[in-house]
Scaffold this active site. Structure first.
Site, PDB file in Angstrom:
ATOM      1  N   GLY A  41       0.811  -1.200   0.000  1.00  0.00           N
ATOM      2  CA  GLY A  41       0.000   0.000   0.000  1.00  0.00           C
ATOM      3  C   GLY A  41       0.847   1.253   0.000  1.00  0.00           C
ATOM      4  CB  THR A  42       3.998   2.144   1.747  1.00  0.00           C
ATOM      5  OG1 THR A  42       3.435   2.061   3.065  1.00  0.00           O
ATOM      6  CG2 THR A  42       5.020   3.265   1.705  1.00  0.00           C
ATOM      7  CB  CYS A  66       4.067   6.904  26.354  1.00  0.00           C
ATOM      8  SG  CYS A  66       3.592   8.429  27.167  1.00  0.00           S
ATOM      9  CB  SER A  97      -2.726  -1.595   2.108  1.00  0.00           C
ATOM     10  OG  SER A  97      -1.668  -2.420   2.506  1.00  0.00           O
ATOM     11  CD  GLN A 141      -7.098   1.623   8.543  1.00  0.00           C
ATOM     12  OE1 GLN A 141      -7.929   0.832   8.978  1.00  0.00           O
ATOM     13  NE2 GLN A 141      -5.810   1.463   8.740  1.00  0.00           N
ATOM     14  CG  HIS A 168      -1.470  -5.352   5.515  1.00  0.00           C
ATOM     15  ND1 HIS A 168      -1.393  -4.879   6.804  1.00  0.00           N
ATOM     16  CD2 HIS A 168      -0.949  -4.382   4.738  1.00  0.00           C
ATOM     17  CE1 HIS A 168      -0.849  -3.680   6.803  1.00  0.00           C
ATOM     18  NE2 HIS A 168      -0.570  -3.350   5.562  1.00  0.00           N
TER      19      HIS A 168
END
Length: 462
Positions: free
Chosen positions: A69-70, A320, A194, A177, A196
C-alpha cells in the site's frame, strides 16, 4: 488472546488462505508468456484485477497491483505530480494523512515543491470548504484519506472531490482503512489500498488511476502493470487479495452493524468505568470497528504492555509508545489528549464476550498503571485562597505523562486566578497540557520560551 488491532493488519481471511494455496499451483508462471502455464497465470491475474476493480468501482484497465500500500501511495502521488508538472508543483494534503502520504509531501518540499496541510476539527474531520480554499492555480494534486487510521473518523470525500473537480485538480484517496466496508463515494481521480488491511496477504497494494487523469510513472521504465508497478507480479498473493476483498464485502453489511454496536458499547461505557478518559474521533461518521480513547495520567507503553499481559492486543498513537517520543501527528492535529491513548480496532468475528472481557479488565489495568506513576492522589482542586498566586513545576527530563501529573497535583495550591508554569522538554507536553486544561476546565494561557524546553502556563479557573 483477543486481537484488537485490525486497523494495523487484519487477520488473514479464510478465503484468502484458500485462494493463496490454490493459486500457488497455478499462478507461478510468467503471465506475459504465451505458453499454457503463462496463459493460466494471466487468466488468474486478469480475474483478480476484474474482482478488485469491481470492488473499488473502476475499470479493470484503470487498476494495477503494487508490492504494498505504501508503494501504491508513493507511485500514485509521484506519477500524478509528474503528469501535471506544467500546472505546478503544489500539493494539498490533510494534517491527518497516513505517514506514507506525508512522507511523499515532505519529499516534494525537499525537491522544491510546496505543500499545504489542511487542518481538522477536534473530531479529526476536514472541512470541504477549507480544502477548496487550499486549492491554487498551481495545485497539481490533492490527497485525502477516506477514513482515519488512528481514530476511525470518516472524511467527507465526496464533497472534497466535488471541490477538486470544480477546480480542475485530481484527488487521490487513500482508502486503505475503508475498502473492506464499501466503495469510496465521490468523483475521485486516483485511489490506493492495501490488502493486509482487509484480511488479504501482506505485500499487495492497489493503485487505481481514472482514465483522463494525467499520469507519468516515475522510475526506470517497466512493462509490468501498465508501467506503474515494476517487477514480476506475485500472482498467488494478488489472487488471495482480490478474493478476500470480495469475501469481506459480502459480509460487510452484517459485520458493520454488529461491530458498530460493539464499538459503541466501548465508547459509551469506558468513560464510566475509567475516570479521566477522553473518547476521540467522530461519534457518528466513523468506521464501524474502530474506537479510540485516551486516559489521563497513564504511560501509554506500560498500559499497552499490561493489556497484552491480560490477553488483549491493542495499539496506540501515544508518544509514550514511540521511539521518537513525539505525539501522534493525528492526535496533535486534532488537539486531543495523546497520553494513555488506546486504539481498539475489532477484526471480523469479534464477539460480545470478547468486548465484555476487555471492559472488565481495563479499569483495573489503568488504575494499576496510575498507581505506579503516583497519580492515584490526583483529584479536582479545592479552593486555596491563601496559597501562592503562582507556582513553577520543573518537569524537565521527564516524559509523558509525568508533566501533566505534576501539574494536576499542584493546581490546587494556587488560588483561583493564579497560575502554574510547567517547565518541560517532552514534545508531548505541548499537546497534553492544553488537552488537560480542556478536560479540567482550566485556562491554558500559552507557551513561553525557556532556557531548556518550554514553559507552559496554566491559569486556575475553578
Amino acid at each position: 488472546m483477543s486481537y484488537f488491532d485490525a486497523a494495523s493488519s487484519a487477520p488473514l481471511h479464510p478465503v484468502a488462505r484458500q485462494a493463496l494455496l490454490a493459486s500457488l499451483d497455478e499462478g507461478w508462471a510468467d503471465p506475459a508468456r504465451l505458453y499454457r502455464e503463462g496463459r493460466r497465470a494471466r487468466l488468474l491475474l486478469d480475474a483478480a484485477r476484474e474482482a478488485a476493480a469491481d470492488a473499488v468501482g473502476c475499470r479493470p484497465d484503470e487498476l494495477v497491483f503494487t508490492p504494498s500500500g505504501t508503494r501504491a501511495v508513493h507511485a500514485g502521488i509521484s506519477g500524478a505530480l509528474a503528469g501535471r508538472r506544467r500546472v505546478g508543483r503544489h500539493l494539498v494534503v490533510s494534517a491527518v494523512e497516513h505517514s506514507s502520504v506525508l512522507h511523499s509531501a515532505a519529499a516534494l518540499e525537499t525537491d522544491g515543491g510546496s505543500v499545504t496541510e489542511v487542518g481538522v476539527d477536534r473530531a479529526g474531520s476536514v472541512s470541504p470548504g477549507a480544502y477548496a480554499d487550499a486549492l491554487r492555480e498551481d495545485t497539481a494534486l490533492a490527497c485525502l484519506q477516506s477514513a482515519n487510521h488512528e481514530v476511525g473518523t470518516v472524511q467527507p470525500v465526496a464533497e472534497v472531490a466535488a471541490a477538486c473537480r470544480a477546480a480542475g485538480v485530481p484527488l487521490l484517496v487513500d482508502a486503505a482503512q475503508s475498502l473492506a466496508w464499501g466503495p469510496v463515494e465521490g468523483d475521485w481521480s486516483l485511489l490506493v489500498g492495501s490488502a493486509h488491511k482487509w484480511g488479504g496477504p501482506a505485500g499487495v497494494g492497489l493503485l487505481a488511476v481514472r482514465k483522463g487523469v494525467r499520469f507519468a510513472a516515475q522510475g526506470p521504465a517497466d512493462e509490468r502493470e501498465s508501467g506503474r508497478a515494476a517487477g514480476f507480479e506475485n500472482i498467488p498473493a494478488v489472487v488471495a487479495a482480490a478474493a478476500s476483498l470480495r469475501a469481506v464485502r459480502a459480509e460487510a453489511a452484517e459485520e458493520d452493524a454488529r461491530l458498530r454496536e460493539l464499538t459503541e458499547r466501548i465508547r459509551a461505557r469506558v468513560p464510566g468505568l475509567v475516570p479521566d478518559v477522553e473518547v476521540v474521533g467522530d461519534p457518528v461518521r466513523r468506521l464501524p470497528h474502530v474506537v479510540t480513547f485516551s486516559c489521563l495520567y497513564v504511560d501509554g507503553e506500560t498500559l499497552l504492555h499490561e493489556l497484552d499481559r491480560a490477553g488483549f492486543s491493542v495499539s496506540s498513537g501515544s508518544s509514550c509508545t514511540s521511539s521518537t517520543l513525539t505525539p501522534s501527528h493525528v492526535l496533535k492535529a486534532m488537539g486531543v489528549l495523546s497520553e494513555g491513548n488506546v486504539r481498539v480496532s475489532l477484526p471480523l468475528g469479534t464477539t460480545g464476550d470478547d468486548v465484555e472481557r476487555f471492559l472488565g479488565v481495563l479499569p483495573g489495568t489503568v488504575a494499576s498503571v496510575r498507581e505506579r506513576l503516583g497519580a492515584t492522589a490526583v483529584t479536582a482542586p479545592a479552593p486555596a485562597p491563601a496559597s501562592a498566586p503562582s507556582l513553577v513545576v520543573d518537569a524537565l527530563g521527564k516524559r509523558c505523562p509525568i508533566p501533566v501529573i505534576e501539574l494536576a497535583k499542584v493546581i490546587g495550591d494556587v488560588p483561583v486566578g493564579g497560575t502554574v508554569t510547567v517547565l518541560a522538554d517532552d514534545e508531548a507536553a505541548r499537546l497534553d497540557i492544553p488537552a488537560w486544561c480542556e478536560m479540567r476546565s482550566q485556562e491554558y494561557v500559552g507557551e513561553e520560551p525557556a532556557e531548556r524546553g518550554a514553559a507552559y502556563v496554566v491559569r486556575r479557573l475553578s
